[in-house]
Design an enzyme around this catalytic site. Structure first.
Site, PDB file in Angstrom:
ATOM      1  N   ASP A 192      13.419  46.682  72.607  1.00  0.00           N
ATOM      2  CA  ASP A 192      13.227  45.565  71.673  1.00  0.00           C
ATOM      3  C   ASP A 192      14.031  45.790  70.404  1.00  0.00           C
ATOM      4  O   ASP A 192      14.527  44.836  69.797  1.00  0.00           O
ATOM      5  CB  ASP A 192      11.736  45.430  71.356  1.00  0.00           C
ATOM      6  CG  ASP A 192      11.421  44.163  70.595  1.00  0.00           C
ATOM      7  OD1 ASP A 192      12.199  43.203  70.690  1.00  0.00           O
ATOM      8  OD2 ASP A 192      10.408  44.129  69.887  1.00  0.00           O
ATOM      9  N   ASN A 245      11.359  45.594  63.865  1.00  0.00           N
ATOM     10  CA  ASN A 245      10.008  45.927  64.303  1.00  0.00           C
ATOM     11  C   ASN A 245       9.373  46.878  63.281  1.00  0.00           C
ATOM     12  O   ASN A 245      10.074  47.592  62.552  1.00  0.00           O
ATOM     13  CB  ASN A 245      10.076  46.657  65.645  1.00  0.00           C
ATOM     14  CG  ASN A 245      10.442  45.745  66.791  1.00  0.00           C
ATOM     15  OD1 ASN A 245       9.605  45.014  67.282  1.00  0.00           O
ATOM     16  ND2 ASN A 245      11.700  45.766  67.208  1.00  0.00           N
ATOM     17  N   CYS A 274      14.689  39.758  66.369  1.00  0.00           N
ATOM     18  CA  CYS A 274      14.678  38.871  67.523  1.00  0.00           C
ATOM     19  C   CYS A 274      15.841  37.896  67.401  1.00  0.00           C
ATOM     20  O   CYS A 274      15.994  37.241  66.383  1.00  0.00           O
ATOM     21  CB  CYS A 274      13.367  38.107  67.598  1.00  0.00           C
ATOM     22  SG  CYS A 274      13.425  36.828  68.848  1.00  0.00           S
TER      23      CYS A 274
HETATM   24  P1  HMG Z   1      19.948  32.066  83.815  1.00  0.00           P
HETATM   25  O1  HMG Z   1      21.383  32.035  83.428  1.00  0.00           O
HETATM   26  O2  HMG Z   1      19.152  30.796  83.772  1.00  0.00           O
HETATM   27  O3  HMG Z   1      19.766  32.786  85.240  1.00  0.00           O
HETATM   28  O4  HMG Z   1      19.228  33.154  82.888  1.00  0.00           O
HETATM   29  P2  HMG Z   1      20.165  32.332  86.673  1.00  0.00           P
HETATM   30  O5  HMG Z   1      19.025  32.649  87.560  1.00  0.00           O
HETATM   31  O6  HMG Z   1      20.714  30.930  86.657  1.00  0.00           O
HETATM   32  O7  HMG Z   1      21.378  33.314  87.032  1.00  0.00           O
HETATM   33  C1  HMG Z   1      22.624  33.273  86.339  1.00  0.00           C
HETATM   34  C2  HMG Z   1      23.362  34.571  86.616  1.00  0.00           C
HETATM   35  O8  HMG Z   1      22.655  35.641  86.001  1.00  0.00           O
HETATM   36  C3  HMG Z   1      23.480  34.920  88.111  1.00  0.00           C
HETATM   37  O9  HMG Z   1      24.712  35.624  88.296  1.00  0.00           O
HETATM   38  C4  HMG Z   1      22.333  35.878  88.301  1.00  0.00           C
HETATM   39  O10 HMG Z   1      22.540  36.765  89.378  1.00  0.00           O
HETATM   40  C5  HMG Z   1      22.349  36.636  86.994  1.00  0.00           C
HETATM   41  P3  HMG Z   1      26.014  34.886  88.922  1.00  0.00           P
HETATM   42  O11 HMG Z   1      25.561  34.412  90.278  1.00  0.00           O
HETATM   43  O12 HMG Z   1      26.305  33.747  87.987  1.00  0.00           O
HETATM   44  O13 HMG Z   1      27.034  35.986  88.915  1.00  0.00           O
HETATM   45  N1  HMG Z   1      21.052  37.217  86.693  1.00  0.00           N
HETATM   46  C6  HMG Z   1      20.843  38.516  86.424  1.00  0.00           C
HETATM   47  N2  HMG Z   1      21.682  39.570  86.345  1.00  0.00           N
HETATM   48  C7  HMG Z   1      21.124  40.770  86.084  1.00  0.00           C
HETATM   49  N3  HMG Z   1      19.809  40.968  85.882  1.00  0.00           N
HETATM   50  C8  HMG Z   1      18.950  39.937  85.944  1.00  0.00           C
HETATM   51  C9  HMG Z   1      19.474  38.648  86.224  1.00  0.00           C
HETATM   52  N4  HMG Z   1      18.901  37.447  86.364  1.00  0.00           N
HETATM   53  C10 HMG Z   1      19.874  36.581  86.640  1.00  0.00           C
HETATM   54  N5  HMG Z   1      17.652  40.149  85.747  1.00  0.00           N
HETATM   55  C11 HMG Z   1      17.455  34.759  82.561  1.00  0.00           C
HETATM   56  C12 HMG Z   1      17.817  33.339  82.972  1.00  0.00           C
HETATM   57  C13 HMG Z   1      15.948  34.812  82.444  1.00  0.00           C
HETATM   58  C14 HMG Z   1      17.926  35.722  83.639  1.00  0.00           C
HETATM   59  C15 HMG Z   1      18.173  35.098  81.229  1.00  0.00           C
HETATM   60  O14 HMG Z   1      17.999  34.049  80.311  1.00  0.00           O
HETATM   61  C16 HMG Z   1      17.681  36.391  80.633  1.00  0.00           C
HETATM   62  O15 HMG Z   1      17.894  37.468  81.167  1.00  0.00           O
HETATM   63  N6  HMG Z   1      17.029  36.322  79.473  1.00  0.00           N
HETATM   64  C17 HMG Z   1      16.445  37.485  78.789  1.00  0.00           C
HETATM   65  C18 HMG Z   1      16.911  37.547  77.379  1.00  0.00           C
HETATM   66  C19 HMG Z   1      16.195  38.674  76.673  1.00  0.00           C
HETATM   67  O16 HMG Z   1      16.334  39.821  76.990  1.00  0.00           O
HETATM   68  N7  HMG Z   1      15.369  38.287  75.708  1.00  0.00           N
HETATM   69  C20 HMG Z   1      14.507  39.199  75.010  1.00  0.00           C
HETATM   70  C21 HMG Z   1      13.130  39.150  75.621  1.00  0.00           C
HETATM   71  S1  HMG Z   1      11.974  40.023  74.643  1.00  0.00           S
HETATM   72  C22 HMG Z   1      11.175  38.911  73.679  1.00  0.00           C
HETATM   73  O17 HMG Z   1      11.405  37.763  73.818  1.00  0.00           O
HETATM   74  C23 HMG Z   1      10.146  39.307  72.641  1.00  0.00           C
HETATM   75  C24 HMG Z   1       9.448  40.646  72.782  1.00  0.00           C
HETATM   76  O18 HMG Z   1      10.382  41.669  72.543  1.00  0.00           O
HETATM   77  C25 HMG Z   1       8.257  40.829  71.825  1.00  0.00           C
HETATM   78  C26 HMG Z   1       8.493  40.398  70.412  1.00  0.00           C
HETATM   79  O19 HMG Z   1       9.181  41.120  69.654  1.00  0.00           O
HETATM   80  O20 HMG Z   1       7.902  39.370  70.045  1.00  0.00           O
HETATM   81  C27 HMG Z   1       8.911  40.844  74.197  1.00  0.00           C
HETATM   82 MG    MG Z   2       9.546  43.188  68.595  1.00  0.00          MG
END
Ligand code: HMG
Ligand code: MG
Length: 295
Positions: A16, A254, A245
């Site tokens: 994070d 954090n 974030c």
């Molecule tokens: P998308 O583009 O809609 O995914 O992303 P998709 O299913 O359409 O796939 C597009 C491409 O991505 C494909 O590849 C997939 O294979 C690939 P292509 O065929 O085009 O070559 N792909 C992946 N590659 C590797 N690993 C994967 C994966 N999934 C798809 N897992 C998706 C949707 C959810 C995947 C994307 O938006 C994503 O990964 N988002 C995460 C972003 C992130 O890390 N955000 C931080 C989260 S933490 C948080 O929010 C808060 C927290 O920390 C607590 C706080 O502080 O409050 C928890």
């Molecule tokens: Mg955090």
């Protein structure tokens, strides 16, 4: 309060924290493993080590390599559990491939935040995460659940009831713990009190709830203190105060783990870190690699 005086610390700096540090993509797997090893040496036993998300999150692109290198670190520190954030089945498969024992999934409360973060609405996101939780459990991997926007977001007013209902939903779906994230750092002690009252009203067991505060307006420790008074015993923090974030309005990082440990000491509470100086050194070393000053 009968919840005991042991505080469980969950270190989130390497995921994070780093995911929102502008220079983190330049860190090698070795740099990250040095940071994580220093955290384990300081006594931390629950360490989020990276994420298996879309490669557009460049700071996390080398998580596979990090996880492979951590296998040796795990031999030296067998009590440490490394956790990996995953957004979908593909992420879970990548976590399985490195032998992960714990993953974390995440769910936002705000539609706007959820769309920006993962390109899915909140209900759609929940539906998509259910098979990830089930598959992980079937593979013997335990699952932590994050809830973002604990105190509201642009399009989503603060709703303690929604926090409690979503917490219950994630626990009932199989998460062993939910971590409630003040993603934008807008919380204060009274709102924290309201959240915990709602958790109690909805019979959410506080032993399975962690609090995850950001220090944007300097309230993180006051929020921890209120949470503790009301029965919470697990807290997330990031050594070095890393992070923020990407979809929030420039929050500071954090809560710094160093400050959380000092709070434990001041309250005469037990935790896994005996020597805060060791943590401080780990924080300073990673901040230096990122080209940042210690706060
Ligand atoms: P998308 O583009 O809609 O995914 O992303 P998709 O299913 O359409 O796939 C597009 C491409 O991505 C494909 O590849 C997939 O294979 C690939 P292509 O065929 O085009 O070559 N792909 C992946 N590659 C590797 N690993 C994967 C994966 N999934 C798809 N897992 C998706 C949707 C959810 C995947 C994307 O938006 C994503 O990964 N988002 C995460 C972003 C992130 O890390 N955000 C931080 C989260 S933490 C948080 O929010 C808060 C927290 O920390 C607590 C706080 O502080 O409050 C928890
Ligand atoms: Mg955090």
């Amino acid at each position: 309060m009968s919840a005991g005086n042991y505080i469980q610390l969950v270190e989130v700096g390497a995921r994070d924290g780093l995911q929102n540090e502008p220079n983190a993509a330049a860190l090698s797997a070795v740099d990250k493993v040095e940071y994580i090893t220093a955290l384990a040496k300081a006594g931390l036993t629950r360490i989020e080590a990276g994420s298996f998300v879309h490669p557009k999150v460049t700071a996390m692109a080398n998580t596979g390599e990090v996880a492979e290198k951590l296998k040796a670190v795990h031999q030296a520190f067998p009590d440490v559990i490394f956790s990996y954030l995953v957004p979908n089945v593909k992420g879970l498969e990548r976590a399985k491939a490195v032998g992960a024992k714990e993953i974390a999934i995440f769910l936002a409360l705000s539609e706007k935040f959820s769309r920006a973060n993962i390109n899915q609405g909140v209900d759609e996101s929940f539906q998509n995460i259910v098979p990830v939780i089930k598959d992980a459990l079937a593979a013997g991997i335990r699952v932590r659940g994050y809830i973002s926007n604990l105190f509201g977001y642009d399009d989503f007013p603060f709703s303690p009831d929604d926090v409690a209902k979503r917490s219950k939903q994630l626990l009932e779906t199989g998460c062993f713990e939910v971590s409630l994230g003040d993603t934008t750092g807008i919380g204060d002690p009274e709102k924290t009190r309201a959240v915990i009252a709602a958790l109690n009203a909805h019979h959410v067991p506080l032993a399975h709830v962690a609090m995850h505060f950001h220090d944007t307006f300097g309230n993180a420790i006051a929020n921890v203190d209120m949470s503790y008074e009301l029965g919470i015993r697990t807290f997330d923090a990031a050594t070095g105060g890393l992070g923020g974030c990407p979809y929030a309005n420039s929050p500071k990082g954090n809560l710094a783990m160093e400050n959380l440990v000092r709070w434990c000491q001041g309250r005469a509470l037990r935790c896994d870190v005996a020597d805060v100086a060791q943590l401080t050194r780990a924080g300073e070393a990673i901040l230096k690699k990122l080209g940042k000053q210690a706060a």
